[in-house]
Each structure stands twice: as C-alpha cells, then as structure tokens.
Write a protein that holds these residues in place. Structure first.
Motif, mmCIF file in Angstrom:
data_model
loop_
_atom_site.group_PDB
_atom_site.id
_atom_site.type_symbol
_atom_site.label_atom_id
_atom_site.label_comp_id
_atom_site.label_asym_id
_atom_site.label_seq_id
_atom_site.Cartn_x
_atom_site.Cartn_y
_atom_site.Cartn_z
ATOM 1 N N UNK A 128 0.670 -1.563 0.216
ATOM 2 C CA UNK A 128 -0.230 -0.676 -0.050
ATOM 3 C C UNK A 128 0.479 1.373 0.166
ATOM 4 N N UNK A 129 0.222 2.543 -0.276
ATOM 5 C CA UNK A 129 0.806 3.816 -0.583
ATOM 6 C C UNK A 129 -0.042 4.246 0.262
ATOM 7 N N UNK A 130 0.069 5.196 1.697
ATOM 8 C CA UNK A 130 -0.165 6.404 1.783
ATOM 9 C C UNK A 130 0.651 7.717 2.688
ATOM 10 N N UNK A 131 -0.124 8.374 2.873
ATOM 11 C CA UNK A 131 1.134 9.661 3.646
ATOM 12 C C UNK A 131 1.431 9.399 4.968
ATOM 13 N N UNK A 132 2.002 10.385 5.392
ATOM 14 C CA UNK A 132 2.194 9.880 6.751
ATOM 15 C C UNK A 132 0.505 10.762 7.616
ATOM 16 N N UNK A 133 0.930 9.508 8.675
ATOM 17 C CA UNK A 133 -0.738 10.060 9.009
ATOM 18 C C UNK A 133 -1.676 9.888 9.118
ATOM 19 N N UNK A 134 -1.560 9.499 7.690
ATOM 20 C CA UNK A 134 -3.240 9.131 7.279
ATOM 21 C C UNK A 134 -3.887 7.766 8.056
ATOM 22 N N UNK A 135 -2.514 6.857 9.201
ATOM 23 C CA UNK A 135 -3.714 5.776 9.317
ATOM 24 C C UNK A 135 -3.364 3.809 9.007
ATOM 25 N N UNK A 136 -1.731 4.043 8.538
ATOM 26 C CA UNK A 136 -1.657 3.178 8.048
ATOM 27 C C UNK A 136 -1.213 2.134 9.618
ATOM 28 N N UNK A 137 -0.572 2.664 10.298
ATOM 29 C CA UNK A 137 -0.307 1.896 11.359
ATOM 30 C C UNK A 137 -1.297 1.186 11.570
ATOM 31 N N UNK A 138 -2.400 1.943 12.160
ATOM 32 C CA UNK A 138 -3.572 0.955 12.648
ATOM 33 C C UNK A 138 -3.466 -0.323 11.727
ATOM 34 N N UNK A 139 -3.552 0.249 10.581
ATOM 35 C CA UNK A 139 -3.816 -1.159 9.079
ATOM 36 C C UNK A 139 -3.081 -1.816 9.041
ATOM 37 N N UNK A 140 -1.713 -1.884 9.375
ATOM 38 C CA UNK A 140 -1.072 -3.117 9.777
ATOM 39 C C UNK A 140 -0.810 -3.931 11.206
ATOM 40 N N UNK A 141 -1.588 -2.906 11.504
ATOM 41 C CA UNK A 141 -0.813 -3.511 13.423
ATOM 42 C C UNK A 141 -2.752 -4.612 13.618
ATOM 43 N N UNK A 142 -3.832 -3.872 13.095
ATOM 44 C CA UNK A 142 -4.912 -4.518 13.830
ATOM 45 C C UNK A 142 -4.288 -5.953 13.103
ATOM 46 N N UNK A 143 -4.507 -6.500 11.813
ATOM 47 C CA UNK A 143 -4.379 -7.646 11.081
ATOM 48 C C UNK A 143 -3.651 -8.522 11.151
ATOM 49 N N UNK A 144 -2.294 -8.173 12.462
ATOM 50 C CA UNK A 144 -1.131 -8.457 12.547
ATOM 51 C C UNK A 144 -0.804 -9.111 14.082
#
Length: 339
Positions: free
Chosen positions: A188-204
């Motif tokens: 995926x590609x996303x701006x810093x601060x767009x919520x990608x941290x939750x996007x990979x932590x929740x599934x992990x």
C-alpha cells in the motif's frame, strides 16, 4: 245704678288692667318718671324672653341631633376609609404575591434557558471533542463511512480500539484491513499520518491472537521502521491495541542497551518492532532470539528505509529469513505517498 254695675263686672272677668298711675306731682323729679316707665317696660319684655329661651332650647336640641348625625357620618366614613385601606392592602398583597410569582416564573424560565444553553454547549463540545478524538492520529487521511465495529475482529481488539476513541476507518484502513484479515499480502501507499499504523497492526495482532501465540513460541510478527522515533511511536500504538491480549510486545532500536534487549528476546517477544540495523544485529548474534515461527513481516515506509542507506541491511535480513518463508502468512509493505 251702682248694683247694676257690679253685676256686669262679675259675669265676665275683665282683663287685668293696669291701675292708673297717679300723676306725679309736679314737684317730683324726672328720675321718678323713668322708674315708672321701666317698670311697665319690664312687664312687656317678660314674654319675648321666654319665647326666645324656648327657641334656644329647641335650637340646642337640634344642634345636638345634628352633632350626633355628624358623628355617625364621621364614624361611617372612618369605617369606609378603613375598609378601603384594608382592601387596598389586600390588593397590594395579592399584587405583590402575583408579582413574586411572575418573578419566580421569569427566573425559572431564565434558569431553564440557561440550563438548556449550557446543555447544548456541552453537547457541542462533546461532539467536537469526539470528532477530534476520532480524527486523532488520522492526520490528512480521509475518513470513510465504514466503522471499526463492523470489522470481523476479536472483542479484545475491538474494546481497545473503542477505548482509543476510533470509530471510522480511513481510506487506507478500509482498503487494506479486510484483505489482511483474510491472510493476503498487501502493498500500500499512503501519506504519513493517514492511519496506516493501525492498518497493519490490527491484522497482525489478530493473527497472533487466533494462532494462540505465547512467549514460548517466540516472535510471530516483525515490524521494521526506518527510524527510532517511528519505531517507538509504532510500539506505543501496538501497546494500546494489545492491552487486553496476553501476547507479548517489545522493540529493539539503535542506541538502547543491547544486552537488555537480548534478554527480552530470549524470554519471547510475540510482536517485535525494530529498526533495520539493530534487528540485523540480533538476527546474527542473539542466540536466544526465536523467529523460526515468524508469520508476518511488515516493512513500514520502505522508501525511506532505502533512502537512508539501509538497503544492504535489508538484504542481509532477508537472507536470514529464507527458512521462514514457508510459514510466512503475510508480507505487508508500505511506502509513502506524496500525492
């Protein structure tokens, strides 16, 4: 002739006639004449004085009656005045009570308006606060109408997300989390601060939870970050998400005490956040580091990792992981998006 005259006088009484006053001798003085005159005048004045006395008595009696009537009238007027005063006082009291009631009603109305206004202001503040909390950590990411409560995740993770005051998913979360929960690889590609941290932590985290990972199983997820600051930030978010879970969490970064990190890895860290250089060091030199059961590898901001000359370190890391490729369920690769 004399007896006849006597008979006539006895049949009808004659009025009392004044006896002729003998003429005073010429030698008498004028004072004697005045005496005789006053005597005769006094007799004539006796009757008018009596009549005047009776008139005075009658007038006095009339005056007494009129005085009594005036007193009665005055008493009646006084009573009427008192009654009017009493009525006026009663009316004033009633008006005073009415005015007090009106004032109370007005005050009550004002108080209700103030309370209503305060409630509305409080509600607006709470909504704004909720909105800010919802957008907290989302930065410039655009929120979607998809809710976290709609995701097929464990109750432990859902409660943690709720306590973090997140409600709506951002675009990167809505487009990546469902695929990752199914065990698919995502780039995926996303701006810093767009919520990608939750996007990979929740599934992990969900992956570790469903596989019943424990400390004796070693490391099941590794998250590689380009900088120490980003690694610590990711660790803190993961700590909040995992506070109801039994799985273990840790991080290894440059500048920290290497021996304490090695001891921590030997005890078993299920989700590990690391910078490239320190991760490679532990892969090469820490014997107690168990990573043979690795299930998910996350590379956050991969473009920055390459820009900061970590390319060689990443190559060495991948060389150490060939033996786990058969067990790896997910490879998550994120790059920054400047659009």
């Amino acid at each position: 002739m004399c007896p006849a005259a006597a008979t006539m006088s006895s049949g009808k009484p004659s009025k009392k006639r004044k006896q002729p006053v003998p003429a005073p001798p010429e030698s008498d003085s004028e004072s004697e004449e005045s005496v005789y005159d006053t005597a005769s005048d006094n007799d004539d004045e006796e009757m008018p004085q009596e009549e005047m006395a009776s008139d005075v008595e009658e007038e006095e009696g009339g005056d007494e009656g009129s005085e009594e009537e005036e007193e009665d009238d005055e008493e009646g007027e006084e009573e009427e005045d008192e009654e009017e005063e009493e009525r006026a006082q009663a009316q004033e009291q009633e008006e005073g009570i009415e005015s007090e009631d009106e004032e109370e009603v007005k005050e009550t109305g004002k108080k209700e308006k103030r309370d209503k206004k305060k409630k509305e202001e409080k509600k607006e503040k709470e909504e704004k606060k909720k909105e800010k909390k919802t957008k907290k950590g989302e930065g410039s990411g655009i929120l979607t109408n998809k809710l976290f409560s709609e995701l097929p995740i464990s109750e432990l993770t859902a409660n943690a997300i709720k306590e973090m005051n997140y409600t709506h998913l951002t675009q990167i979360q809505a487009r990546s989390i469902p695929h990752l929960l199914e065990g698919k690889d995502v780039m995926g590609a996303a701006k810093t601060g767009s919520g990608k941290t939750l996007a990979f932590l929740i599934p992990a985290i969900e992956l570790l939870y469903h596989l019943h990972f424990s400390s004796r199983n070693g490391t099941g997820v590794i998250v590689v970050c380009p900088t120490r600051e980003l690694a610590i930030q990711t660790y803190n978010v993961a700590k909040e998400l995992m506070k109801h879970h039994s799985q273990t969490l840790g991080y290894v970064i440059g500048g920290n005490n290497r021996r304490s990190e090695a001891d921590q890895l030997a005890k078993g860290v299920n989700l590990l956040v690391a910078t490239p250089g320190r991760l490679l060091d532990h892969l090469q030199n820490t014997k107690g580091f168990i990573y043979k059961r690795l299930k998910c590898l996350v590379i956050d901001e991969a473009d920055r990792i390459l820009e900061q000359n970590f390319e060689e370190d990443m190559k060495q890391i991948f060389k150490r992981l060939p033996q786990v490729y058969g067990h790896l369920k997910m490879l998550i690769l994120y790059v920054q998006c400047t659009l």
